[in-house]
Design a protein around this motif. Structure first.
Motif, short mmCIF file in Angstrom:
data_model
loop_
_atom_site.label_atom_id
_atom_site.label_comp_id
_atom_site.label_asym_id
_atom_site.label_seq_id
_atom_site.Cartn_x
_atom_site.Cartn_y
_atom_site.Cartn_z
N ARG A 188 0.83 -1.19 0.00
CA ARG A 188 0.00 0.00 0.00
C ARG A 188 0.88 1.25 0.00
O ARG A 188 1.88 1.32 0.72
CB ARG A 188 -0.92 0.03 1.22
N VAL A 218 -3.73 4.99 -0.71
CA VAL A 218 -4.69 5.53 0.25
C VAL A 218 -4.42 7.03 0.37
O VAL A 218 -3.27 7.46 0.44
CB VAL A 218 -4.53 4.88 1.64
N PHE A 251 -8.04 3.38 -2.19
CA PHE A 251 -9.00 2.94 -1.19
C PHE A 251 -10.04 4.04 -1.03
O PHE A 251 -9.68 5.21 -0.89
CB PHE A 251 -8.29 2.68 0.14
N PRO A 291 -10.94 -3.98 3.25
CA PRO A 291 -10.30 -3.08 2.32
C PRO A 291 -9.76 -3.84 1.11
O PRO A 291 -9.23 -4.93 1.25
CB PRO A 291 -9.14 -2.49 3.15
N HIS A 292 -9.90 -3.24 -0.10
CA HIS A 292 -9.34 -3.88 -1.28
C HIS A 292 -7.89 -3.53 -1.42
O HIS A 292 -7.38 -2.59 -0.83
CB HIS A 292 -10.13 -3.50 -2.52
#
Length: 292
Positions: A188, A218, A251, A291-292
């Motif tokens: 991420r 994100v 996200f 969450p993906h």
């Protein structure tokens, strides 16, 4: 030192870990009681809840509360960010180019953002339970030219990338783009934007880069304490609208943080611990909000 612990879903008492003064010295001066009011607790843990009174009832709040873990989940995450004899958290190394970057097996998360957006302050807040960690900061704002790697035990690695925008190093794109494209263990990317300024042109360029590279990322709105609630809500709604219409790998929930007041830090720690596989969230949360 200022300590917090959970006693129940309604109040904070003494926490399972200690918050360093770097992350919460102002909270310590304001809240001297061992038990904080429920409203204040919610504001620390879930900053968006503080903004709801300023938002029209016609506005869908769901995108702002997709990741809303339980207090028990947050306790589990806090333990990941606590130092122990068997769980060392430290600065590992720096690299100016990808061919100098260390080969590390654990999952990685990286932080990117404009110069002076509060990236170093946020990383210090995240590591406040490990106050001996040396967070590398350039003596001249906006002149950091290295990727800094921090190990959180064997759980995951945090990578602090050079800032972009005003006074950013000219080779920012040459450094960051290869990292985002080739780092196999990157799970991420956290793209920081100043909540009081709103989205800037440089932020949109970084966002487009993440989208082009199909990089899961994100949005994090920093310095939420620096502007009034009205301006913050307006900038947040504009950010959410942009995310809804122009992103595919982002996200869908932006995270709100204040490193100075420690707002949103527990929630962000929990999200990081979750996406790196360091904790497993409760089944009730996972059933509908993974969450993906």
């Amino acid at each position: 030192m200022f300590s917090l612990r959970f006693r129940s879903h309604l109040q904070l008492r003494m926490w399972v870990c200690t918050i360093s003064r770097e992350g919460a010295h102002k909270l310590a001066s304001i809240h001297k009681a061992t038990v904080l009011p429920q409203k204040k607790v919610k504001g620390i843990l879930y900053p968006f809840d503080e903004l709801e009174p300023y938002i029209s009832k016609s506005v869908d709040r769901t995108p702002f509360q997709l990741f809303h873990p339980s207090l028990e989940d947050m306790v589990k995450a806090e333990k990941v960010f606590c130092v122990s004899p068997f769980h060392k958290i430290d600065y590992y190394t720096s690299a100016e180019r990808m061919d100098h970057a260390p080969v590390l097996a654990p999952p990685e998360v990286c932080f990117i953002g404009r110069s002076n957006v509060g990236k170093s302050s946020l990383i210090k807040a995240l590591f406040s339970l490990a106050p001996d960690v040396e967070v590398r900061v350039s003596k001249t704002p906006g002149h950091t030219k290295k990727m800094n790697f921090y190990r959180v035990g064997k759980a995951f690695t945090v990578v602090d990338m050079p800032g972009y925008g005003y006074r950013a190093p000219k080779d920012f794109i040459d450094m960051v783009e290869p990292y985002l494209y080739s780092r196999k263990n990157l799970v991420r990317t956290f793209l920081l934007t100043d909540a009081s300024d709103g989205l800037q042109d440089a932020d949109l360029i970084a966002l487009e880069m993440c989208e082009e590279l199909k990089c899961p990322y994100v949005m994090v709105a920093t310095k939420i304490d620096k502007c009034g609630s009205g301006k913050l809500v307006l900038n947040l709604l504009n950010l959410q609208n942009m995310m809804n219409t122009n992103t595919s790998t982002c996200f869908p929930q932006p995270f709100l943080v204040s490193s100075l007041h420690f707002l949103g830090i527990y929630l962000l720690r929990c999200f990081i611990a979750h996406v790196t596989g360091s904790i497993r969230l409760s089944d009730t949360f996972q059933s509908c909000r993974e969450p993906h």
